[in-house]
Design a protein around this motif. Structure first.
Motif, PDB file in Angstrom:
ATOM      1  N   GLY A 191      -2.986   6.850 -22.705  1.00 35.71           N
ATOM      2  CA  GLY A 191      -3.819   7.697 -21.851  1.00 35.71           C
ATOM      3  C   GLY A 191      -3.542   7.488 -20.378  1.00 35.71           C
ATOM      4  N   VAL A 192      -3.297   6.230 -20.002  1.00 38.52           N
ATOM      5  CA  VAL A 192      -2.987   5.928 -18.602  1.00 38.52           C
ATOM      6  C   VAL A 192      -1.712   6.633 -18.171  1.00 38.52           C
ATOM      7  CG1 VAL A 192      -2.274   4.095 -17.028  1.00 38.52           C
ATOM      8  CG2 VAL A 192      -4.233   3.735 -18.534  1.00 38.52           C
ATOM      9  N   PHE A 193      -0.656   6.545 -18.975  1.00 46.02           N
ATOM     10  CA  PHE A 193       0.614   7.155 -18.583  1.00 46.02           C
ATOM     11  C   PHE A 193       0.571   8.673 -18.684  1.00 46.02           C
ATOM     12  CE2 PHE A 193       2.099   2.801 -19.173  1.00 46.02           C
ATOM     13  CZ  PHE A 193       2.914   2.664 -18.060  1.00 46.02           C
ATOM     14  N   ALA A 194      -0.333   9.202 -19.502  1.00 44.03           N
ATOM     15  CA  ALA A 194      -0.500  10.656 -19.548  1.00 44.03           C
ATOM     16  C   ALA A 194      -1.174  11.185 -18.289  1.00 44.03           C
ATOM     17  CB  ALA A 194      -1.318  11.042 -20.782  1.00 44.03           C
ATOM     18  N   SER A 195      -1.842  10.293 -17.561  1.00 45.25           N
ATOM     19  CA  SER A 195      -2.563  10.716 -16.352  1.00 45.25           C
ATOM     20  C   SER A 195      -1.710  10.651 -15.096  1.00 45.25           C
ATOM     21  CB  SER A 195      -3.804   9.843 -16.158  1.00 45.25           C
ATOM     22  OG  SER A 195      -3.444   8.510 -15.816  1.00 45.25           O
ATOM     23  N   VAL A 196      -0.444  10.209 -15.222  1.00 40.59           N
ATOM     24  CA  VAL A 196       0.440  10.118 -14.063  1.00 40.59           C
ATOM     25  C   VAL A 196       1.706  10.919 -14.332  1.00 40.59           C
ATOM     26  CG1 VAL A 196      -0.431   7.848 -13.405  1.00 40.59           C
ATOM     27  CG2 VAL A 196       1.548   8.011 -14.913  1.00 40.59           C
ATOM     28  N   THR A 197       2.412  11.212 -13.249  1.00 36.04           N
ATOM     29  CA  THR A 197       3.690  11.882 -13.371  1.00 36.04           C
ATOM     30  C   THR A 197       4.737  11.052 -12.634  1.00 36.04           C
ATOM     31  OG1 THR A 197       4.926  13.917 -12.893  1.00 36.04           O
ATOM     32  CG2 THR A 197       3.205  13.301 -11.333  1.00 36.04           C
TER      33      THR A 197
ATOM     34  N   PRO B 194       7.463   7.704 -12.262  1.00 35.35           N
ATOM     35  CA  PRO B 194       7.366   6.255 -12.485  1.00 35.35           C
ATOM     36  C   PRO B 194       6.147   5.644 -11.802  1.00 35.35           C
ATOM     37  CG  PRO B 194       9.024   6.716 -10.831  1.00 35.35           C
ATOM     38  CD  PRO B 194       8.588   8.055 -11.374  1.00 35.35           C
ATOM     39  N   VAL B 195       5.710   4.524 -12.338  1.00 34.30           N
ATOM     40  CA  VAL B 195       4.635   3.726 -11.757  1.00 34.30           C
ATOM     41  C   VAL B 195       5.227   2.364 -11.407  1.00 34.30           C
ATOM     42  CG1 VAL B 195       2.392   2.642 -12.140  1.00 34.30           C
ATOM     43  CG2 VAL B 195       2.863   4.907 -13.098  1.00 34.30           C
TER      44      VAL B 195
ATOM     45  N   ALA C  75       8.261  -3.135 -17.855  1.00 32.87           N
ATOM     46  CA  ALA C  75       7.826  -2.155 -18.845  1.00 32.87           C
ATOM     47  C   ALA C  75       6.970  -1.069 -18.209  1.00 32.87           C
ATOM     48  CB  ALA C  75       7.052  -2.851 -19.959  1.00 32.87           C
ATOM     49  N   VAL C  76       6.126  -1.438 -17.236  1.00 27.16           N
ATOM     50  CA  VAL C  76       5.301  -0.443 -16.535  1.00 27.16           C
ATOM     51  C   VAL C  76       6.196   0.497 -15.738  1.00 27.16           C
ATOM     52  CG1 VAL C  76       3.600  -0.132 -14.690  1.00 27.16           C
ATOM     53  CG2 VAL C  76       3.220  -1.862 -16.450  1.00 27.16           C
ATOM     54  N   ARG C  77       7.198  -0.057 -15.062  1.00 26.81           N
ATOM     55  CA  ARG C  77       8.106   0.776 -14.274  1.00 26.81           C
ATOM     56  C   ARG C  77       8.846   1.770 -15.155  1.00 26.81           C
ATOM     57  NH1 ARG C  77      11.059  -2.917 -12.427  1.00 26.81           N
ATOM     58  NH2 ARG C  77      12.786  -2.672 -13.889  1.00 26.81           N
TER      59      ARG C  77
ATOM     60  N   THR D 169       2.110   8.584  -8.781  1.00 31.23           N
ATOM     61  CA  THR D 169       1.531   9.899  -8.505  1.00 31.23           C
ATOM     62  C   THR D 169       0.736  10.359  -9.711  1.00 31.23           C
ATOM     63  OG1 THR D 169       3.433  10.456  -7.102  1.00 31.23           O
ATOM     64  CG2 THR D 169       2.018  12.270  -7.831  1.00 31.23           C
ATOM     65  N   LEU D 170      -0.508  10.731  -9.489  1.00 33.85           N
ATOM     66  CA  LEU D 170      -1.343  11.222 -10.566  1.00 33.85           C
ATOM     67  C   LEU D 170      -0.891  12.614 -11.004  1.00 33.85           C
ATOM     68  CD1 LEU D 170      -4.818  10.082  -9.184  1.00 33.85           C
ATOM     69  CD2 LEU D 170      -3.454   8.973 -10.973  1.00 33.85           C
ATOM     70  N   ALA D 171      -1.312  13.015 -12.202  1.00 39.59           N
ATOM     71  CA  ALA D 171      -0.891  14.302 -12.749  1.00 39.59           C
ATOM     72  C   ALA D 171      -1.328  15.479 -11.884  1.00 39.59           C
ATOM     73  CB  ALA D 171      -1.437  14.456 -14.169  1.00 39.59           C
ATOM     74  N   ASP D 172      -2.407  15.301 -11.108  1.00 36.76           N
ATOM     75  CA  ASP D 172      -2.875  16.394 -10.245  1.00 36.76           C
ATOM     76  C   ASP D 172      -2.203  16.388  -8.879  1.00 36.76           C
ATOM     77  OD1 ASP D 172      -4.000  14.204  -9.025  1.00 36.76           O
ATOM     78  OD2 ASP D 172      -6.087  14.785  -9.393  1.00 36.76           O
ATOM     79  N   GLY D 173      -1.213  15.492  -8.706  1.00 33.12           N
ATOM     80  CA  GLY D 173      -0.480  15.437  -7.458  1.00 33.12           C
ATOM     81  C   GLY D 173      -1.009  14.441  -6.451  1.00 33.12           C
ATOM     82  N   GLU D 174      -2.193  13.902  -6.696  1.00 31.12           N
ATOM     83  CA  GLU D 174      -2.768  12.919  -5.776  1.00 31.12           C
ATOM     84  C   GLU D 174      -2.014  11.582  -5.908  1.00 31.12           C
ATOM     85  OE1 GLU D 174      -5.275  13.152  -3.472  1.00 31.12           O
ATOM     86  OE2 GLU D 174      -5.105  15.308  -3.817  1.00 31.12           O
ATOM     87  N   PRO D 175      -1.873  10.865  -4.796  1.00 26.39           N
ATOM     88  CA  PRO D 175      -1.172   9.581  -4.859  1.00 26.39           C
ATOM     89  C   PRO D 175      -2.025   8.505  -5.533  1.00 26.39           C
ATOM     90  CG  PRO D 175      -2.007   9.950  -2.644  1.00 26.39           C
ATOM     91  CD  PRO D 175      -2.260  11.226  -3.397  1.00 26.39           C
ATOM     92  N   LEU D 176      -1.375   7.646  -6.266  1.00 23.72           N
ATOM     93  CA  LEU D 176      -2.007   6.456  -6.839  1.00 23.72           C
ATOM     94  C   LEU D 176      -1.527   5.256  -6.042  1.00 23.72           C
ATOM     95  CD1 LEU D 176      -3.465   4.757  -9.044  1.00 23.72           C
ATOM     96  CD2 LEU D 176      -1.323   4.830 -10.335  1.00 23.72           C
TER      97      LEU D 176
END
Length: 248
Positions: A167-173, A175-176, A127-129, A203-210
């Motif tokens: 909110g968590v998924f809004a902060s990434v761009t 797949p996780v 589900a996260v993926r 990948t975070l919304a600002d382009g930084e890697p998670l």
């Protein structure tokens, strides 16, 4: 092997000289023989329920009016029936009442429970993926308590948890990925606890890697037809390392 110990009192017996129960509970608890148990209210507070011809028949009071009654219960885990009988004989109520020792119906409950919980964790990974909040939320109980140390996520109840996940998924761009590095689980009849190391990447919304490895402590409850997550505490191993370095 698990045994149900029914503590049977006698309302005609004089219990004034009976030894306290607490030392028995403490001793067997320290030996991991007594798993849990509780005292029950008096039989007069019982309600007996029957269904006949589709009609619910309720009677105030116990199933049978006798001088003997079940005053409490304990669940024991012993290697043999003889060991369970020995434990029951040391219960203080045995000196004025009776102890009924009954083995649990043989089944692979714990093995089945662990398999179901591991399947639940696999569903959470999928589900996260997929970024599917509905599927994620379905893994949790309505009264879930969740806390995430690094993000400040603290959710009390399923609605707050859903909002936090959105909110968590809004902060990434994109797949996780959720990779379970370690997962240990201990299962009882209706509750279970898990400890895991989980790696999250994206990948975070600002382009930084998670890319973070998380320590996850999870409490599960058997809801009857399936297991659900009722408690979740998440902390980052990066945070722990930073704290250790600061102290040194």
């Amino acid at each position: 092997m698990k045994y149900m110990l029914l503590v049977c009192g006698d309302d005609t017996a004089d219990g004034s000289g009976m030894a306290p129960v607490e030392p028995w509970v403490e001793e067997l608890g320290d030996r991991n023989v007594r798993l849990h148990g509780h005292r029950l209210a008096q039989p007069a507070e019982a309600v007996t329920v029957r269904v006949r011809g589709g009609e619910v028949l309720r009677t105030d009071g116990p199933f049978a009016e006798t001088k003997d009654y079940v005053a409490g219960f304990d669940i024991l885990e012993c290697d043999t029936l003889e060991e369970a009988v020995e434990a029951a004989a040391k219960h203080p109520v045995a000196t004025i009442g009776a102890m009924e020792v009954r083995p649990f119906w043989p089944m692979d409950g714990e093995e089945e429970g662990e398999a179901e919980i591991r399947a639940l964790d696999a569903e959470l990974t999928d589900a996260v993926r997929e970024g599917d909040v509905d599927r994620i939320v379905a893994c949790y109980a309505p009264d879930v308590e969740a806390f995430h140390f690094t993000t400040g996520l603290e959710a009390h109840g399923i609605d707050a948890f859903r909002k936090a996940m959105e909110g968590v998924f809004a902060s990434v761009t994109g797949p996780v990925t959720r990779e379970v590095l370690e997962f240990r689980v201990r299962v009882d009849e209706s509750i279970a606890f898990g400890n895991a190391l989980v790696r999250l990447r994206g990948t975070l919304a600002d382009g930084e890697p998670l890319d973070d490895v998380l320590r996850v402590t999870t409490g599960y409850r058997n809801a009857g037809l399936r297991w659900q997550i009722v408690h979740e505490h998440v902390s980052s191993t990066k945070t722990t390392s930073t704290t250790t370095e600061e102290r040194s």
